[in-house]
Structures are given as C-alpha cells and as structure tokens.
Design an enzyme around this catalytic site. Structure first.
Site, PDB file in Angstrom:
ATOM      1  N   ARG A  44       0.851  -1.200   0.000  1.00  0.00           N
ATOM      2  CA  ARG A  44       0.000   0.000   0.000  1.00  0.00           C
ATOM      3  C   ARG A  44       0.876   1.236   0.000  1.00  0.00           C
ATOM      4  NH1 ARG A  44      -2.703   0.747   4.641  1.00  0.00           N
ATOM      5  NH2 ARG A  44      -3.933   2.355   3.645  1.00  0.00           N
ATOM      6  N   LYS A  83       2.891  -7.335  12.081  1.00  0.00           N
ATOM      7  CA  LYS A  83       2.124  -7.531  10.838  1.00  0.00           C
ATOM      8  C   LYS A  83       2.242  -8.970  10.332  1.00  0.00           C
ATOM      9  CE  LYS A  83       1.162  -5.366   6.480  1.00  0.00           C
ATOM     10  NZ  LYS A  83       0.819  -4.057   5.948  1.00  0.00           N
ATOM     11  N   ARG A  89      -0.202   2.182  19.182  1.00  0.00           N
ATOM     12  CA  ARG A  89       0.723   1.387  20.000  1.00  0.00           C
ATOM     13  C   ARG A  89      -0.109   0.276  20.634  1.00  0.00           C
ATOM     14  NH1 ARG A  89       5.803   3.080  21.942  1.00  0.00           N
ATOM     15  NH2 ARG A  89       5.411   5.109  21.049  1.00  0.00           N
TER      16      ARG A  89
HETATM   17  C1  BTN Z   1       0.359  -3.813   2.316  1.00  0.00           C
HETATM   18  O1  BTN Z   1       1.149  -2.888   2.068  1.00  0.00           O
HETATM   19  O2  BTN Z   1       0.069  -4.118   3.463  1.00  0.00           O
HETATM   20  C2  BTN Z   1      -0.272  -4.581   1.167  1.00  0.00           C
HETATM   21  C3  BTN Z   1       0.608  -5.706   0.689  1.00  0.00           C
HETATM   22  C4  BTN Z   1      -0.006  -6.512  -0.434  1.00  0.00           C
HETATM   23  C5  BTN Z   1       0.979  -7.498  -0.997  1.00  0.00           C
HETATM   24  C6  BTN Z   1       0.341  -8.431  -1.985  1.00  0.00           C
HETATM   25  S1  BTN Z   1       1.380  -9.802  -2.383  1.00  0.00           S
HETATM   26  C7  BTN Z   1       0.302 -10.270  -3.657  1.00  0.00           C
HETATM   27  C8  BTN Z   1      -0.174  -9.005  -4.327  1.00  0.00           C
HETATM   28  N1  BTN Z   1       0.740  -8.600  -5.376  1.00  0.00           N
HETATM   29  C9  BTN Z   1       1.359  -7.453  -5.097  1.00  0.00           C
HETATM   30  O3  BTN Z   1       2.197  -6.890  -5.819  1.00  0.00           O
HETATM   31  N2  BTN Z   1       0.939  -6.981  -3.902  1.00  0.00           N
HETATM   32  C10 BTN Z   1      -0.069  -7.847  -3.317  1.00  0.00           C
END
Ligand code: BTN
Length: 325
Positions: free
Chosen positions: A122, A187, A322
């Site tokens: 994101r 996470k 937090r």
């Molecule tokens: C985030 O930043 O939390 C979102 C991460 C999303 C990652 C997934 S992996 C599969 C799909 N392909 C990508 O390029 N991104 C999402």
C-alpha cells in the site's frame, strides 16, 4: 519451466539430494547443478551444501499447486472462481491480473506466485516477496457497481482475510484500518486492492494478499516494521495450498455478498476484530497528523478519530497505534 524452478521442486522436501542425483534429474553436470544452486540465493533461499550428502534447503516447503488449491475449495465457492494460475515468479501478481483483466479475463480469475520481483504494498511501498516464504495471491473481481461505491471494499476484504485465518485456527489476530492484519502488534498479512473502471461502473478490482508464512530471518531484517509469520504463530509447517483455498473460499462468497449488500454485513465482524477502537492513535494524511482516540468506523467504512472534542472521518491515510505486545 526454468531449470532453477525444477531444482526447487526437487529440493522442496527439505531432504538432502546429491549433486549427482540432481544432475541426472535435471540433465546437468555437477558443476551445472552447483551453479544453479548458487542462483537460489537470488530468490532469498538458503541452501546448505554438505560434502558427501549433497544439497538441502534450510526450510522445506510445499510448492503451490493450482489443482490442489481449487479442489479444496468448497463447491459453492468454487463455482464463483474462474481459472487459477500459479507462476514460479512474476513482477507482481496484482500487476499480472490487472493486465489479464484489461484483456477481458473473467471475474474470479486468480494468480499466485512463489516469488515476486516487484511486489507492491500500500501507499507505493515495496512488498518484499522471497520465494516460497509467504503467500502472494491476487484475485480479479468484477462488480456491477461504480468504483465510488467500493470505498469500504478494502475494509471488508480485511475482515474476510481475518476470518479465513480464524478458519485455520489462528487465534488472536486483529485488524488495523483499513486492512492490516496484526498479531500481537506485528504484521502478519497485508491487502492491496486496486480498482479500475468507468465512473458509472462496472468496476474491475484486483485484490492482492500477502500473508507471511515462513520468512527467512535475513529477509525479515529488511522489513521496516514489526512482523510475524504463520509458522511462528502455529509452531511448524503451514500448508500454503490449504491457506490459499480457505482465503479464496471466504473471498469469493464475501465479495458476492458485498456486491449485493455493501459493507453492512461486515460491520459486526469488523467491530470484533478492530484493534484500535477506544485506543490512542495518530492519523497521518499527507503532511497532516492528527492525534486522537479511535472511535471505530462509520457505515461507509470510514475511520472515526476523536480529537479535541470533534470527530474526524477519514477515507484514506495511515493509522499508527501502539499495541501491547
Ligand atoms: C500492504 O502494504 O500491506 C499490502 C501488501 C499486499 C501485498 C500483496 S502480495 C500479492 C499481491 N501482489 C502485489 O504486488 N501486492 C499484493
């Protein structure tokens, strides 16, 4: 298939394989096998080489298998899915599906990859995607709705991912708006939804999920926030094919429901999984920062933050909070 991925298919079991046996299976000299093994480091994989025994992957894993994934999806959900594509490597499964979508691929098309060379997170971040260490899954979905009506979709997707993990026995995970999945403040999974379409609809959405399964420590060091993986939580090997099936099951049923009923049916589950409600948070939006107390979501999935006697409503931005470890 590139010999590197055929080699991985042989080493995935985590047992020792002699250079000679690997060479015979891959039609390579022993020096050729050695070179190929060295190239696995580029994928973030650790291989030990022991004289007299051969090569062994530090962590065994099960390769993704489209047939296994689809056949383990409940038939009611399977009917909503189109084809499942498993790639050894790709730049980004989201990017791949966006381009399939633009050339008319049907709703319910799925792409999984063992490795991404340019995984997207994101807010323009990179999603580090070592081979076989996580689940990288994207799902193309078509909605008979205008993109503007899809505001709360990414929140609903977070709920569906959390429920799929609960189906697999993961306890204690919760959500940080809009859809970060955290376990004890670290996470575990992230969601990236990318929407395209005319202003009046219909909309084409690519939903991308990254779920940490067994991240090598060296890779984990490069991640700029506290993280956890499923094998730490569940204490052992995790079957990524079963994980993919449960996610696709929850998503395909849930997305149809979202199309018909919007965000309302997801509200109760969000309230149960919300990690921030009633806690102090800092909301960052561009250059601006607001410190206040999280008051949950409104009916449109916007985040409510109370600060200095007034409640602000946020449709985008970054929340920090937090949490007790
Ligand atoms: C985030 O930043 O939390 C979102 C991460 C999303 C990652 C997934 S992996 C599969 C799909 N392909 C990508 O390029 N991104 C999402």
């Amino acid at each position: 298939m590139h010999p590197r991925f055929r080699l991985l298919g042989l080493l995935a079991d985590g047992h020792f394989h002699s250079g000679e046996a690997l060479g015979a299976a891959l039609d390579l000299s022993r020096a050729g096998v050695w070179k190929l093994v060295q190239s696995l480091a580029d994928l973030g994989l650790e291989v030990s080489a022991v004289p007299g025994r051969g090569y062994r992957l530090e962590h065994a894993f099960q390769l993704l298998d489209a047939e296994r994934i689809l056949s383990a999806v409940d038939p009611a959900a399977r009917g909503r899915l189109a084809r499942v594509e498993v790639l050894p490597t790709v730049d980004s499964t989201n990017r791949f599906l966006q381009s399939l979508g633009a050339s008319g691929a049907p709703s319910g098309t799925v792409c999984l990859a063992e490795h991404q060379s340019a995984g997207r997170g994101r807010r323009g971040r990179t999603w580090i995607s070592p081979f076989g260490a996580a689940l990288y899954l994207s799902l193309l979905w078509r909605f008979p709705l205008a993109p503007a009506a899809l505001g709360p979709l990414s929140v609903a997707v977070g709920v569906l991912v959390a429920e799929a993990l609960e189906d697999l026995g993961v306890e204690g995970a919760g959500l940080k708006w809009p859809n970060d999945l955290l376990w004890r403040g670290r996470k575990l999974a992230g969601v990236l939804t990318e929407v395209a379409g005319e202003a009046t609809g219909p909309a084409q959405v690519v939903i991308g999920l990254g779920v940490n399964v067994h991240l090598p420590p060296a890779v984990g060091d490069a991640i700029d926030q506290p993280w956890v993986d499923l094998s730490t939580i569940q204490g052992g090997r995790v079957d990524r094919n079963v994980l993919a099936s449960r996610l696709l099951e929850r998503l395909s049923i849930g997305l149809d429901r979202f199309s018909r009923e919007g965000f309302a049916p997801f509200r109760g589950a969000w309230d149960r999984l919300d990690l921030a409600r009633g806690r102090p948070v800092v909301m960052t939006l561009g250059e601006g920062r607001v410190a206040g107390t999280c008051r949950g979501l409104d009916d449109s999935g916007a985040l409510l933050v109370e600060s200095q006697g007034r409640t602000g409503r946020y449709l985008s931005g970054e929340v920090s909070l937090r949490l007790p470890a």
